[in-house]
Design a protein around this motif. Structure first.
Motif, PDB file in Angstrom:
ATOM      1  N   ASN A 132      -1.808   2.151  -2.567  1.00  0.00           N
ATOM      2  CA  ASN A 132      -2.652   1.483  -1.583  1.00  0.00           C
ATOM      3  C   ASN A 132      -3.562   2.498  -0.906  1.00  0.00           C
ATOM      4  OD1 ASN A 132      -1.375  -1.196  -1.773  1.00  0.00           O
ATOM      5  ND2 ASN A 132       0.393  -0.161  -0.869  1.00  0.00           N
TER       6      ASN A 132
ATOM      7  N   ALA B 244      -5.266  -2.846  -1.245  1.00  0.00           N
ATOM      8  CA  ALA B 244      -4.461  -2.772  -2.464  1.00  0.00           C
ATOM      9  C   ALA B 244      -5.265  -2.114  -3.589  1.00  0.00           C
ATOM     10  CB  ALA B 244      -4.023  -4.174  -2.882  1.00  0.00           C
TER      11      ALA B 244
ATOM     12  N   SER C  79      -5.917   8.641  -6.422  1.00  0.00           N
ATOM     13  CA  SER C  79      -4.752   7.777  -6.549  1.00  0.00           C
ATOM     14  C   SER C  79      -3.542   8.641  -6.874  1.00  0.00           C
ATOM     15  CB  SER C  79      -4.985   6.745  -7.655  1.00  0.00           C
ATOM     16  OG  SER C  79      -5.165   7.400  -8.907  1.00  0.00           O
TER      17      SER C  79
ATOM     18  N   TYR D  43       4.949  -3.574   5.121  1.00  0.00           N
ATOM     19  CA  TYR D  43       4.526  -2.180   5.306  1.00  0.00           C
ATOM     20  C   TYR D  43       4.664  -1.732   6.754  1.00  0.00           C
ATOM     21  CZ  TYR D  43       2.107  -2.777   0.786  1.00  0.00           C
ATOM     22  OH  TYR D  43       1.795  -3.012  -0.521  1.00  0.00           O
TER      23      TYR D  43
ATOM     24  N   ARG E 204       6.028   2.819   4.508  1.00  0.00           N
ATOM     25  CA  ARG E 204       5.414   3.350   3.295  1.00  0.00           C
ATOM     26  C   ARG E 204       5.297   4.863   3.459  1.00  0.00           C
ATOM     27  NH1 ARG E 204       6.753  -0.392   1.390  1.00  0.00           N
ATOM     28  NH2 ARG E 204       5.821  -1.862  -0.066  1.00  0.00           N
TER      29      ARG E 204
ATOM     30  N   ARG F  82       2.038  -9.227   1.868  1.00  0.00           N
ATOM     31  CA  ARG F  82       2.599  -7.939   1.454  1.00  0.00           C
ATOM     32  C   ARG F  82       2.528  -6.913   2.577  1.00  0.00           C
ATOM     33  NH1 ARG F  82      -0.871  -6.948  -3.874  1.00  0.00           N
ATOM     34  NH2 ARG F  82      -2.314  -8.281  -2.697  1.00  0.00           N
TER      35      ARG F  82
ATOM     36  N   ASP G 251      -1.149   5.902  -0.207  1.00  0.00           N
ATOM     37  CA  ASP G 251       0.309   5.937  -0.162  1.00  0.00           C
ATOM     38  C   ASP G 251       0.875   6.016  -1.584  1.00  0.00           C
ATOM     39  OD1 ASP G 251       0.574   3.318  -1.245  1.00  0.00           O
ATOM     40  OD2 ASP G 251       0.696   2.390   0.730  1.00  0.00           O
ATOM     41  N   GLY G 252       2.200   6.147  -1.674  1.00  0.00           N
ATOM     42  CA  GLY G 252       2.828   6.352  -2.969  1.00  0.00           C
ATOM     43  C   GLY G 252       2.732   5.170  -3.904  1.00  0.00           C
ATOM     44  N   ASP G 253       2.414   3.975  -3.379  1.00  0.00           N
ATOM     45  CA  ASP G 253       2.244   2.793  -4.212  1.00  0.00           C
ATOM     46  C   ASP G 253       0.797   2.594  -4.655  1.00  0.00           C
ATOM     47  OD1 ASP G 253       4.947   2.104  -4.015  1.00  0.00           O
ATOM     48  OD2 ASP G 253       4.611   1.084  -2.108  1.00  0.00           O
TER      49      ASP G 253
END
Length: 300
Positions: free
Chosen positions: A238, A251, A180, A14, A294, A10, A234-236
Motif C-alpha cells: 500500500n 492500494a 514497492s 489498518y 501495518r 480494508r 508498507d509491507g503489503d
C-alpha cells in the motif's frame, strides 16, 4: 476530533482505535525529509526553511542534529546505513560517513549543475534514485534563487561507478518517490510547474526491470484535496501519500482505501519505531505520529 476517514473496509483493519494521532513537536517552519534511524532509535527530519536537520528521540524530544544543513530536503539510508541527503543550496546529494564527515556524492549531470535535488530512495542494488525539480532555486525561502542549467528530471546514480543517468525527463516537477516492496514498481509524485495556474499534479507509477530499467510510466492516482508530495510504502504494497487533509492510503491497484486526518497540510512521512509500525508525519510546522496495524518496508 475525527482521526480517520474509512473509504474501503480494508482500511478499518489498518487502524487502531486506541492509537490516536499524536503531536510530538511544533514550532517549525516547514517539515521535510523524514527518515527513521533504527540503530540510533531516532527520527531525523528537516526544518527546511531554517536550514537545519532535527532529531527526535522518544522521551527526550527534539534537538538540532545538523546546522546549517545546506537546506537539505529528502533523506534515505544506503545499503550500509549511511545517511543520504538532498541539498537544495549546494544542489547535490550528500552522504554522511560513519565518522561524521560529509561527502558530496554528485552535483552534475552531463557537465551541468543539478537544480535542487528534492527526494531520494536507495534500491537494494545500492543505486540511488532522486528527483531534481526547479522549486527551491526559484525562491529564497528554501535554498536561494539560482539559475537552472537543465530541465527537471528523475535520476539514478551509481555510487560505485559515479555514473548518473536520467531515468525520466517527462516531468514538470518530480518530487517524492518510493519503491514497492519487491522493487518492481517505482512511484513518483508529479507536483508540476507551480509557477503556472494549473500545474500537473498526480502520482506516476513505473514498472522496474531487474536491471533497473524503467518502463513507460502511467498515472497511478490523483490526490484530492491538494496534491501528493512525500510517499512511503508498507509491507503489503500500500502507498501512503501526503495530502492537503492528511495522509491517504492507496492500494496497489490505485484505489483510495482511507485517510488519516491531520490538522495541517502534510509534506512528508515515513514508517519507523522498533516494529516499523509507527507512521511519522510532517504536518506543515508540526511533527505528528500514529501507530498503525501495518508495518513499513524495513530498509535498510
Amino acid at each position: 476530533m475525527k482521526s480517520f476517514d474509512i473509504i474501503d473496509r480494508r482500511f478499518a483493519h489498518y487502524i487502531l482505535e486506541n492509537a490516536p494521532l499524536e503531536e510530538l513537536a511544533a514550532g517549525f517552519r516547514w517539515i521535510e525529509g523524514l527518515v527513521w534511524m533504527g540503530d540510533a532509535n531516532c527520527l531525523l527530519f528537516q526544518d527546511l526553511p531554517r536550514n537545519r536537520t532535527m532529531r527526535w528521540i522518544e522521551d527526550a524530544g527534539v534537538s538540532v542534529y545538523r546546522a546549517p544543513s545546506g537546506y537539505a530536503n529528502g533523506q534515505a539510508r544506503d545499503t550500509q546505513g549511511r545517511l543520504i541527503s538532498c541539498s537544495h543550496r549546494k544542489r547535490c546529494l550528500l552522504r554522511t560517513e560513519w565518522d561524521g564527515t560529509v561527502t558530496r556524492l554528485v552535483d552534475r549531470h552531463d557537465g551541468k549543475r543539478l537544480n535542487a535535488p528534492n527526494d531520494v530512495v536507495v534500491r537494494s542494488d545500492g543505486s540511488i534514485w532522486f528527483t531534481d525539480p526547479l522549486y527551491d532555486i526559484q525562491t529564497d525561502y528554501e535554498g536561494g534563487c539560482q539559475a537552472s542549467e537543465q530541465p527537471p528530471a528523475l535520476y539514478r546514480f551509481d555510487p560505485q561507478t559515479k555514473r548518473i543517468v536520467v531515468m525520466s525527463s517527462d516531468f514538470d516537477g518530480p518530487n517524492g518517490l518510493a519503491f514497492s516492496p519487491d522493487e518492481r514498481r517505482l512511484y513518483v509524485t508529479e507536483t508540476g510547474d507551480q509557477t503556472t495556474d494549473d500545474p500537473k499534479q498526480y502520482i506516476m507509477a513505473f514498472d522496474v526491470a531487474p536491471d533497473g530499467a524503467l518502463g513507460s510510466g502511467e498515472i497511478f492516482h490523483k490526490i484530492e484535496p491538494g496534491y501528493a508530495d512525500g510517499l512511503c510504502v508498507d509491507g503489503d504494497g500500500n502507498l501512503w501519500s501526503s495530502a492537503a487533509d492528511g495522509v491517504h492510503c492507496i492500494a496497489p491497484d490505485g484505489k483510495l482505501l482511507g485517510k488519516i486526518l491531520v490538522p495541517y497540510r502534510v509534506s512528508n512521512l515515513t514508517f519507523g519505531g522498533p516494529f516499523r509500525n509507527r507512521l511519522f508525519i510532517g504536518g506543515s510546522h508540526t511533527l505528528y505520529a500514529i501507530f498503525l496495524n501495518r508495518r513499513g518496508v524495513s530498509w535498510p
